[in-house]
Design a protein around this motif. Sequence first.
Motif, PDB file in Angstrom:
ATOM      1  N   ASN A  20      47.055  66.221  46.082  1.00 50.25           N
ATOM      2  CA  ASN A  20      46.942  66.758  47.433  1.00 50.25           C
ATOM      3  C   ASN A  20      46.991  68.276  47.344  1.00 50.25           C
ATOM      4  O   ASN A  20      48.006  68.849  46.905  1.00 50.25           O
ATOM      5  CB  ASN A  20      48.078  66.229  48.306  1.00 50.25           C
ATOM      6  CG  ASN A  20      47.871  66.535  49.777  1.00 50.25           C
ATOM      7  OD1 ASN A  20      47.059  67.399  50.139  1.00 50.25           O
ATOM      8  ND2 ASN A  20      48.599  65.852  50.637  1.00 50.25           N
ATOM      9  N   SER A  54      44.109  62.860  40.520  1.00 52.42           N
ATOM     10  CA  SER A  54      44.063  63.099  41.958  1.00 52.42           C
ATOM     11  C   SER A  54      45.290  63.878  42.379  1.00 52.42           C
ATOM     12  O   SER A  54      46.349  63.807  41.730  1.00 52.42           O
ATOM     13  CB  SER A  54      43.984  61.783  42.733  1.00 52.42           C
ATOM     14  OG  SER A  54      45.172  61.035  42.579  1.00 52.42           O
ATOM     15  N   HIS A 109      37.065  62.129  38.866  1.00 49.61           N
ATOM     16  CA  HIS A 109      36.843  60.934  38.044  1.00 49.61           C
ATOM     17  C   HIS A 109      35.801  61.218  36.966  1.00 49.61           C
ATOM     18  O   HIS A 109      34.754  61.818  37.250  1.00 49.61           O
ATOM     19  CB  HIS A 109      36.350  59.754  38.898  1.00 49.61           C
ATOM     20  CG  HIS A 109      37.372  59.216  39.839  1.00 49.61           C
ATOM     21  ND1 HIS A 109      37.609  59.761  41.085  1.00 49.61           N
ATOM     22  CD2 HIS A 109      38.226  58.170  39.716  1.00 49.61           C
ATOM     23  CE1 HIS A 109      38.557  59.080  41.693  1.00 49.61           C
ATOM     24  NE2 HIS A 109      38.952  58.106  40.884  1.00 49.61           N
ATOM     25  N   SER A 143      40.918  59.715  35.400  1.00 49.05           N
ATOM     26  CA  SER A 143      40.945  60.324  36.734  1.00 49.05           C
ATOM     27  C   SER A 143      42.213  61.135  36.951  1.00 49.05           C
ATOM     28  O   SER A 143      43.257  60.887  36.346  1.00 49.05           O
ATOM     29  CB  SER A 143      40.831  59.247  37.819  1.00 49.05           C
ATOM     30  OG  SER A 143      41.964  58.401  37.794  1.00 49.05           O
ATOM     31  N   SER A 151      35.726  64.153  44.447  1.00 49.57           N
ATOM     32  CA  SER A 151      35.806  63.637  45.815  1.00 49.57           C
ATOM     33  C   SER A 151      36.951  64.316  46.556  1.00 49.57           C
ATOM     34  O   SER A 151      38.091  64.310  46.089  1.00 49.57           O
ATOM     35  CB  SER A 151      36.032  62.117  45.784  1.00 49.57           C
ATOM     36  OG  SER A 151      36.265  61.623  47.083  1.00 49.57           O
ATOM     37  N   ASP A 152      36.635  64.920  47.705  1.00 55.53           N
ATOM     38  CA  ASP A 152      37.636  65.562  48.555  1.00 55.53           C
ATOM     39  C   ASP A 152      37.723  64.830  49.885  1.00 55.53           C
ATOM     40  O   ASP A 152      36.780  64.851  50.688  1.00 55.53           O
ATOM     41  CB  ASP A 152      37.269  67.030  48.816  1.00 55.53           C
ATOM     42  CG  ASP A 152      37.536  67.925  47.621  1.00 55.53           C
ATOM     43  OD1 ASP A 152      38.100  67.440  46.633  1.00 55.53           O
ATOM     44  OD2 ASP A 152      37.172  69.109  47.676  1.00 55.53           O
ATOM     45  N   ILE A 180      43.029  65.546  49.734  1.00 57.43           N
ATOM     46  CA  ILE A 180      43.157  64.786  48.488  1.00 57.43           C
ATOM     47  C   ILE A 180      41.909  65.006  47.637  1.00 57.43           C
ATOM     48  O   ILE A 180      40.816  64.579  47.985  1.00 57.43           O
ATOM     49  CB  ILE A 180      43.330  63.280  48.754  1.00 57.43           C
ATOM     50  CG1 ILE A 180      44.511  63.032  49.697  1.00 57.43           C
ATOM     51  CG2 ILE A 180      43.517  62.537  47.426  1.00 57.43           C
ATOM     52  CD1 ILE A 180      45.840  63.498  49.179  1.00 57.43           C
ATOM     53  N   ARG A 181      42.102  65.728  46.545  1.00 55.69           N
ATOM     54  CA  ARG A 181      41.013  65.921  45.586  1.00 55.69           C
ATOM     55  C   ARG A 181      41.188  64.919  44.456  1.00 55.69           C
ATOM     56  O   ARG A 181      42.250  64.858  43.819  1.00 55.69           O
ATOM     57  CB  ARG A 181      41.001  67.343  45.043  1.00 55.69           C
ATOM     58  CG  ARG A 181      40.124  67.507  43.795  1.00 55.69           C
ATOM     59  CD  ARG A 181      39.675  68.924  43.544  1.00 55.69           C
ATOM     60  NE  ARG A 181      38.612  69.305  44.493  1.00 55.69           N
ATOM     61  CZ  ARG A 181      37.866  70.402  44.368  1.00 55.69           C
ATOM     62  NH1 ARG A 181      38.055  71.241  43.352  1.00 55.69           N
ATOM     63  NH2 ARG A 181      36.933  70.678  45.260  1.00 55.69           N
ATOM     64  N   SER A 182      40.144  64.128  44.212  1.00 54.85           N
ATOM     65  CA  SER A 182      40.128  63.164  43.114  1.00 54.85           C
ATOM     66  C   SER A 182      38.990  63.513  42.165  1.00 54.85           C
ATOM     67  O   SER A 182      37.843  63.693  42.597  1.00 54.85           O
ATOM     68  CB  SER A 182      39.929  61.738  43.646  1.00 54.85           C
ATOM     69  OG  SER A 182      40.982  61.378  44.524  1.00 54.85           O
TER      70      SER A 182
END
Length: 623
Positions: free
Chosen positions: A499, A497, A518, A495, A530-531, A514-516
């Motif tokens: 900002n 992540s 995975h 992953s 995921s944003d 926050i963009r993650s």
Amino acid sequence: MLAERFINDNLGKCLLNRDNYRPFPTIEDRNQWNLLPLNLRSYWINEATSKLHYAWPTITATQYMDYSRTGNRVDFDTASWKRREVLASLVIAECFENQGRFMDDIINGIWCICEETFWGIPGHGYMMKRQDPLPDISDQIIELFSAETAALLAWTYYLLKTKLDGISIMVSERIQHEVKRRILDPYLQRNDFWWMGFNQEKMLNNWNSWCNSNCIAAFLLLEDDPNRREAAVVKAMRSLDMYLHRLPSDGGCEEGPKYWMYAGGTIFDSLELLHGVSGGKIDVYQEPLIRHIGCYIYKAYIDDSYFVNFADSQAQVNIPAELTYRYGRRIGDSRLCELGARVQRMKREEGTRLEFSSMVRLLPALFNYTEVEQYSGESPYIRDAWFDSIQVMVAREQEGSSKGLFLAAKGGHNGESHNHNDIGQFIVYCNGSPMIIDPGLLTYTSKSFFSERYTLWAMQSGYHNLPIVNGVQQQDGRQFRADEVEYNLNDKVTSLSMNLAGAYPEFAGIRSWIRSVHFYRDLSPNIEISDNFLLNQVTDDITQILITPHPPQTQENGNIILQDKNYNRIKIQYDSEMYAYSVEKILLEDEIMREIWGDTLYRMKLTAIIPAAQGECVIRISR
């Protein structure tokens, strides 16, 4: 790295003089040329036979002025590079055949190039003190292609001098004269070329090692004076150190794989020249930085000719096969050797035909051809890689195979060399086939650099796989960057992540984004983007962008299918109650992009339906 270890009172004694410097067989060394594989001999002789009685392309003053008048640099650049490509092919064919059949055309080519006012290209005329639509003949600057030209002529002199002198001694003398006044003298006399790094330049890039490698070659092959040869080697090592000291310890190339060939690749060219002329005494191949610079290229490898292409890099890159192999051999890395060998086995003799006809690469590609072809090493398909310096992650489903999903994502900042506004960008491939992509670069024009760069669509974040918030895209500059960057790796998930708020100007109204990313490896491997966002005020003006080369097939309940012509496919899932889907075609007119993606890209948009000041957007990608 180089200067502190090798510049001393004994350096001059370590350097071979010009008569004893024999890096490759000349045309007189018939045994070595005759032992080369017949398929190479046939390939290069056929190439040159088609150029017999060649009509050398005209290069006019108005072609040069097109750059300042219209921004077009293609016509001049193409004609200039074609001259050099043809000359190189004629020289190699004559070395193979040794019958004099190509000599008149070679002399015409040499004379034609020596008659040119400026060996560089219009886009680099900014380096001249007096700015004008035409080059200043009194200002002998050294830029990428003037140095390339000097090296080509120097190698031609080295390989064919006896044959040239048998026709006219003026040809060799002309080469020496032109290279000396245009390159050798300015190289020793001037320290103000920005790429040398002697004047506290804010940014150094591939120009440093690229120019230095060709200048070193020209000195080693043409310069008789041992003091000038030593002075050039000293200056080159000091200049290269300026670049090396600025490179990240993990070997990450922020310019991307396309430019690795002329960043890390020309560092290697320089080191090979220094190693050769010193009889192996100048040797830094076991330095961790040099090793990591080489390893970068297979860590960025996807499959076939595809590489992770952030910044001004194309998605498909024709890396120099033999150089990659030789780099791996020098640093003892079997993955790097294997990548080079795979490319050669795929390209065969065509793989010895290199961009810009660089003899320092072409000659070893010929003489090491059989060794590279027969090599078998460790697979270059690594499962995971992370470059902390440029904040780039790479992950695939399984070690040693291109099968399954492949993911790359980046953080970084928007002031990189050859930058695109692309903080948070990610790409996805399936079985080595591009699915969600980075479009890459456009053909260079006067707008490609300096103040108008970000008027070009391909440089803008709105044409990357990124959010547009309140109609606002990311901005350029080092201050626009990713914050709170975290990379994690374990057996089940990789992953990244970050900002993204700092990548956008304040008027975008983003407090946090926050963009993650995975990559889940389980029984059903999948990728999740995921944003989680927090804005200054409620809005429904949020659009997520996804770029693909394939016409999307939409299904019910927030499912999109992407499939290539070989039936490789992925499914994209999103919350259709929160986001509305639409797609627009990007009709490609640019030749570079059309060669890779065809005539159309598709820009998918997921646009918020429900106004919100905070929320989450999740995109899942699976096979």
